[in-house]
Scaffold this motif. Structure first.
Motif, PDB file in Angstrom:
ATOM      1  N   LEU A 106      12.627   9.601 -13.008  1.00  0.00           N
ATOM      2  CA  LEU A 106      12.118   9.717 -11.640  1.00  0.00           C
ATOM      3  C   LEU A 106      10.830   8.911 -11.479  1.00  0.00           C
ATOM      4  O   LEU A 106       9.974   8.906 -12.362  1.00  0.00           O
ATOM      5  N   VAL A 107      10.693   8.241 -10.339  1.00  0.00           N
ATOM      6  CA  VAL A 107       9.453   7.530 -10.056  1.00  0.00           C
ATOM      7  C   VAL A 107       8.336   8.560  -9.931  1.00  0.00           C
ATOM      8  O   VAL A 107       8.448   9.508  -9.153  1.00  0.00           O
ATOM      9  N   PRO A 108       7.254   8.439 -10.693  1.00  0.00           N
ATOM     10  CA  PRO A 108       6.145   9.399 -10.560  1.00  0.00           C
ATOM     11  C   PRO A 108       5.646   9.453  -9.122  1.00  0.00           C
ATOM     12  O   PRO A 108       5.464   8.408  -8.480  1.00  0.00           O
ATOM     13  N   TYR A 109       5.419  10.648  -8.614  1.00  0.00           N
ATOM     14  CA  TYR A 109       5.035  10.810  -7.217  1.00  0.00           C
ATOM     15  C   TYR A 109       3.766  10.026  -6.853  1.00  0.00           C
ATOM     16  O   TYR A 109       3.711   9.417  -5.771  1.00  0.00           O
ATOM     17  N   PRO A 110       2.740   9.980  -7.716  1.00  0.00           N
ATOM     18  CA  PRO A 110       1.572   9.159  -7.384  1.00  0.00           C
ATOM     19  C   PRO A 110       1.922   7.672  -7.265  1.00  0.00           C
ATOM     20  O   PRO A 110       1.323   6.961  -6.463  1.00  0.00           O
ATOM     21  N   ASN A 111       2.893   7.214  -8.061  1.00  0.00           N
ATOM     22  CA  ASN A 111       3.321   5.815  -7.957  1.00  0.00           C
ATOM     23  C   ASN A 111       3.971   5.539  -6.611  1.00  0.00           C
ATOM     24  O   ASN A 111       3.870   4.434  -6.066  1.00  0.00           O
ATOM     25  N   GLU A 112       4.668   6.549  -6.081  1.00  0.00           N
ATOM     26  CA  GLU A 112       5.247   6.395  -4.745  1.00  0.00           C
ATOM     27  C   GLU A 112       4.142   6.142  -3.726  1.00  0.00           C
ATOM     28  O   GLU A 112       4.248   5.255  -2.869  1.00  0.00           O
ATOM     29  N   MET A 113       3.078   6.931  -3.811  1.00  0.00           N
ATOM     30  CA  MET A 113       1.987   6.776  -2.856  1.00  0.00           C
ATOM     31  C   MET A 113       1.245   5.450  -3.055  1.00  0.00           C
ATOM     32  O   MET A 113       0.786   4.837  -2.094  1.00  0.00           O
TER      33      MET A 113
END
Length: 338
Positions: free
Chosen positions: A202-209
């Motif tokens: 899964l793409v790390p959520y902070p990386n999404e932001m």
């Protein structure tokens, strides 16, 4: 912790079919299941570890097993079957996560029947998965995991949920049980104090932001941003990271509103956020809350640039959203072509 064999990219939801954007994840999952399991077995000498942790790792990356309840170096996998355990929501409002189990089961069947199992150190092993339902309740996950550990599973596999994995990480650390491919992109993973927990693709959520902020700097550098987030650690990973990343830019977070993760109803929250008339909406939610929010945005007449959590990019959820899902920005993991 090593990065997964993929990279994150922005996609406008309406430009790609489900079969196009879902298939790469299946490939990554297939590679990851075999490679992570082989890595864990090799490190454990057939058991759970042969390097000196009892919950920590040294600067060299070796896991210190001195405080483990039994000596992992002497543990072995008897017979030709490796038993893994998992806990995930199969009932309640998060039961749609059963799709994860369906995929796991299909792939494990493929490994066992078509490939004859997984080869480790020259020996073939069949894979067996023990499954328990936690309805996405962390306290049930804890009980399930203790039951699985007591039944002597080799390790845990793809336990679903940020709060759920947070709830069990001390438990698996103390018992020195591998928690493989934890199904969450939380920034809490990668902590060397918890070496028995390995993240997933899964793409790390902070990386999404970070990807969103980079996108906005180029395309809407003075945008105002409204955030819908789940009132839990999962949602906090989005709102907290975004608030931090916009500092020093011309981007501005004007409103953050939470919703109860135990219900998918977001109507009142979207009404509040729409009143800001922000240029951008970030949906830091998951499962049914995502299509519900998208439909509520469409009904409100508000037309922000919308970013939606990568956890919501499923054919089922986007079908529920219908036309309200057009032009939504999100991320997904892709295989690195190099």
């Amino acid at each position: 912790m090593a990065s997964p064999p993929g990279s994150s990219h922005f996609h406008e939801r309406k430009t790609m079919s489900a079969s196009t954007w879902r298939r790469p994840s299946v490939v990554i999952r297939a590679v990851a299941v075999t490679s992570v399991l082989a890595m864990a077995l090799a490190a454990c000498g057939g058991g759970r570890s042969d390097t000196p942790s009892g919950g920590g790792s040294s600067n060299s990356g070796a896991i210190d097993t001195a405080a483990c309840p039994t000596d992992p170096a002497k543990a072995t996998v008897t017979g030709d079957t490796i038993t893994l355990g998992t806990s995930l929501p199969l009932s309640g409002i998060y039961s749609a996560f059963k799709g994860i189990l369906d995929g796991e089961t299909a792939y494990i069947d493929y490994l066992n029947k078509d490939l004859g199992g997984v080869e480790v150190n020259g020996k073939k092993y069949q894979i067996k998965l023990e499954v328990k339902d936690d309805a996405y309740a962390a306290e049930k996950t804890v009980a399930n995991v203790q039951s699985l550990i007591d039944s002597n599973v080799f390790g845990l596999f793809n336990v679903v949920g940020t709060k759920n994995n947070l709830a069990i990480r001390d438990q698996v650390n103390e018992d020195c049980v591998p928690n493989l491919l934890a199904a969450t992109g939380s920034p809490a993973w990668g902590n060397s104090k918890y070496p028995w927990l390995l993240g997933t693709f899964l793409v790390p959520y902070p990386n999404e932001m970070k990807a969103l902020v980079d996108y906005l700097k180029v395309n809407e550098p003075k945008a105002t941003i409204a955030v819908l987030r789940a009132n839990d650690d999962f949602g906090g990973a989005y709102s907290d990271t975004l608030t931090s990343l916009v500092k020093g830019t011309d981007l501005k977070v004007v409103k953050v509103v939470g919703y109860d993760p135990e219900t998918p109803d977001t109507k009142s929250q979207i009404t509040t956020l729409a009143a800001t008339n922000a240029d951008v909406l970030v949906i830091g939610g998951t499962l049914l809350a995502c299509p519900d929010a998208l439909k509520n945005v469409a009904a409100s007449g508000w037309k922000p640039t919308t970013y939606m959590s990568g956890t919501c990019t499923s054919k089922t959820l986007m079908a529920i959203a219908g036309d309200a899902g057009n032009d939504v920005l999100t991320v997904l993991p892709l295989m690195d072509p190099s």
